[in-house]
Scaffold this active site. Structure first.
Site, PDB file in Angstrom:
ATOM      1  N   ASN A 139       0.805  -1.221   0.000  1.00 44.73           N
ATOM      2  CA  ASN A 139       0.000   0.000   0.000  1.00 44.73           C
ATOM      3  C   ASN A 139       0.841   1.275   0.000  1.00 44.73           C
ATOM      4  OD1 ASN A 139      -2.590   1.530   0.426  1.00 44.73           O
ATOM      5  ND2 ASN A 139      -1.458   2.134   2.263  1.00 44.73           N
ATOM      6  N   ASP A 207       1.400   6.633   0.196  1.00 40.69           N
ATOM      7  CA  ASP A 207       0.632   5.607  -0.514  1.00 40.69           C
ATOM      8  C   ASP A 207       1.060   5.551  -1.978  1.00 40.69           C
ATOM      9  OD1 ASP A 207      -1.003   5.983   1.894  1.00 40.69           O
ATOM     10  OD2 ASP A 207      -2.463   4.744   0.815  1.00 40.69           O
ATOM     11  N   ASP A 237      -0.175  -6.739   3.588  1.00 41.82           N
ATOM     12  CA  ASP A 237      -0.522  -5.699   4.551  1.00 41.82           C
ATOM     13  C   ASP A 237      -1.568  -4.733   3.977  1.00 41.82           C
ATOM     14  OD1 ASP A 237       0.083  -4.242   7.065  1.00 41.82           O
ATOM     15  OD2 ASP A 237       0.848  -2.690   5.721  1.00 41.82           O
ATOM     16  N   HIS A 241      -6.690  -0.598   2.075  1.00 53.83           N
ATOM     17  CA  HIS A 241      -6.312   0.803   1.859  1.00 53.83           C
ATOM     18  C   HIS A 241      -5.694   1.057   0.494  1.00 53.83           C
ATOM     19  CE1 HIS A 241      -7.244   1.676   6.035  1.00 53.83           C
ATOM     20  NE2 HIS A 241      -6.669   0.510   6.317  1.00 53.83           N
ATOM     21  N   GLU A 273      -4.604  -8.785   4.952  1.00 57.34           N
ATOM     22  CA  GLU A 273      -5.111  -8.082   6.128  1.00 57.34           C
ATOM     23  C   GLU A 273      -6.154  -7.056   5.684  1.00 57.34           C
ATOM     24  OE1 GLU A 273      -3.663  -4.913   9.576  1.00 57.34           O
ATOM     25  OE2 GLU A 273      -2.982  -4.791   7.515  1.00 57.34           O
TER      26      GLU A 273
HETATM   27 CA   LIG Z   1      -3.624   3.408  -0.624  1.00 63.43          CA
END
Ligand SMILES: [Ca+2]
Ligand SMILES: [Ca+2]
Length: 538
Positions: A139, A207, A237, A241, A273
């Site tokens: 991410n 990100d 991970d 997101h 996750e």
């Molecule tokens: Ca992201």
């Protein structure tokens, strides 16, 4: 010893007869310990995994920081407990102690050792039938990753009025830069420029932009690098997101990851996750990723803790059994061969000993409620000895309590910002000598799982005729074979459960767990279960 000739064969036959006789006596409950039964470990992705935070696990060179050689020297400990999988939290170079912000995806953090150490770790895992998966943080990178620093330098030097271009600096497209202040708490300014970047977790963790094909190519290259080394797969991970909370876009990214990884190694295992409730993370199974962590059962307010510490019908043993069926159905609605990934505690959550109020019986009973679940079960290092740790993250990642002598070989200091942790239960070295310890209970639980392949792989169904709220009664069917798991989750009462052998087609107790060490017995069709016990019938 080799027996030769006719006489030898006859002796062998007599010997075999004796073994069968003893075996059948044992089956009738005449004293043979279930622990001596054979394990049937299948080399697939329904494993029992041990999560290791290398930094705090075991030190090999005296700097009091855990390292890969330290992990190698504890592989027998891990294997002896019955684990056949290890998840290593991030091991790549990183400026932080936790290493969830990576600066180089194809190297080992020098604090942890060298690539040669890692190769040896893989070799030693292979020898023991342990599959090793590593944390892969897709991410975001570290703000010190050369991709990011190069992009920021480029933006800093950009002439007034000129638009940035990925042709001039490909890394510009790797991240989510915007021009002008987006007035968002997750965006940070690039130096003194007009540009801002997304950092959903912190300014130190920019990100990445999954719309960028060149970035995806980099990650493909990174994944094949580790898989070609012999890594068994990845723990992914923060998958929720990738694109904010956009499930369909996140599933698309994971579909790409899964297709690529399975193309390189069809047997690789991945667990994502997606920190959310069952209704959300179950949808992620559509990506093809083998597993997602079961946040429904974990932590201080999940199904396991509710079953052990809350009152009322909705927190009863019956409710636990219903929840097992519910999660199975939720996964299968999204993918028929999805593998649940139950866990109770991980590095982001408080250790269970605290919220179970150091109640040794409850801590023990949490082991089967997690580890006997279908799927790939995960145990966080130190839970098997009831370690302490809550509050700030560093406290949850405290030194593995091998010895009560903090200067003993292998002991670590833990993260710098950790508050002193006081473990209430004795150290691993002492617990290993005690057959009534939390450690021994965990070990028995994993043994039961390894002896009965249906436990990890079976389809769960409730035995609805058992209506006692304190009893969870389920069957697990795998490959045409059915076993029964009967849990007495009453904190105080011994229970009798009647189950027709004829109707259910079982003959014996093949193993059991009982927190007080009292026996589980079967007489006719009636099973007697001490308070806090589980029996497996076959
Ligand atoms: Ca992201
Ligand atoms: Ca060290």
């Amino acid at each position: 010893m080799r027996l030769a000739g006719k006489r030898g064969k006859r002796m062998l036959a007599v010997l075999l007869f004796c073994v069968l006789l003893v075996g059948s006596l044992g089956a009738c409950g005449k004293g043979e310990d279930w622990r001596s039964r054979e394990v049937q470990v299948i080399d697939d992705n329904y494993r029992t995994w041990y999560e290791i935070f290398v930094y705090s696990f075991n030190d090999s060179d005296g700097d009091r920081i855990g390292d890969l050689q330290g992990v190698i020297s504890k592989l027998d400990y891990v294997s002896d407990m019955g684990f056949n999988g290890i998840w290593l939290m991030p091991i790549m170079p990183s400026p932080s102690y936790h290493k969830y912000d990576v600066t180089d995806y194809k190297a080992i953090d020098p604090l942890y050792g060298s690539m040669e150490d890692f190769d040896r770790l893989l070799e030693e895992c292979n020898k023991r039938g342990i599959k090793l998966i590593i944390d892969l943080v897709l991410n975001h990178t570290s703000s010190e990753h050369p991709w990011f620093t190069t992009a920021c330098e480029y933006l800093g030097q950009l002439e007034e009025g000129k638009e940035p271009s990925a042709e001039e600096c490909p890394y510009y497209a790797y991240y989510n830069f915007v021009k002008g202040d987006p007035s968002s708490p997750t965006y940070y300014r690039v130096g003194n420029t007009d540009y801002y970047y997304e950092g959903a977790f912190s300014d130190r963790m920019p990100d990445v932009n999954f719309d960028c094909e060149a970035l995806r190519k980099e990650f493909e290259d990174i994944m094949s690098f580790w898989l070609n080394k012999g890594v068994g797969g990845f723990r992914l991970d923060a998958v929720k997101h990738f694109y904010g909370d956009d499930t369909s876009k996140n599933v698309e990214v994971l579909t790409w990851v899964n297709d690529y990884v399975k193309f390189i190694d069809p047997n690789a295992y991945m667990v994502g996750e997606c920190w959310d409730g069952m209704n959300v993370y179950a949808q992620y199974y559509a990506s093809g990723i083998d597993s997602f962590f079961n946040f429904e059962f974990a932590d201080s307010s999940g199904v396991i803790t509710k079953t052990l510490t809350y009152n009322g019908e909705s927190n009863s043993a019956q409710a636990y059994a219903k929840a097992l069926v519910r999660i199975q159905n939720a996964i299968r609605d999204n993918r028929e061969d999805g593998i649940d990934a139950p866990f109770f505690v991980n590095h982001d959550l408080s250790r269970a000993a605290g919220y179970l109020r150091y109640d040794e019986r409850k801590i023990k009973m949490s082991a089967p409620l997690n580890v006997l679940m279908s799927g790939s079960a995960f145990v966080y290092y130190g839970e098997e000895i009831g370690m302490t740790g809550s509050g700030r993250d560093e406290n949850k990642r405290a030194p593995m309590y091998w010895s009560d002598d903090s200067q003993a070989k292998g002991m670590t200091d833990g993260p710098a910002d950790m508050e002193p942790q006081e473990n209430r239960f004795v150290c691993a070295k002492e617990q290993m000598k005690d057959e009534n310890s939390i450690y021994s209970f965990y070990k028995d639980t994993i043994l039961l799982r390894n002896q009965n392949p249906e436990i990890a792989r079976g389809t769960v169904a409730r035995l609805e005729e058992i209506t006692d709220l304190d009893i969870a009664a389920i069957s697990k069917t795998y490959n045409g074979s059915t076993i029964y798991l009967i849990y007495n989750l009453s904190e105080t009462d011994k229970k009798e459960v009647t189950l027709s052998r004829e109707q259910y087609g079982y003959t014996e107790i093949v193993g059991y767990l009982s927190v007080d060490g009292e026996k589980v017995t079967l007489s006719g069709d009636t099973l007697t279960l001490p308070s806090y016990s589980v029996a497996v019938l076959r």
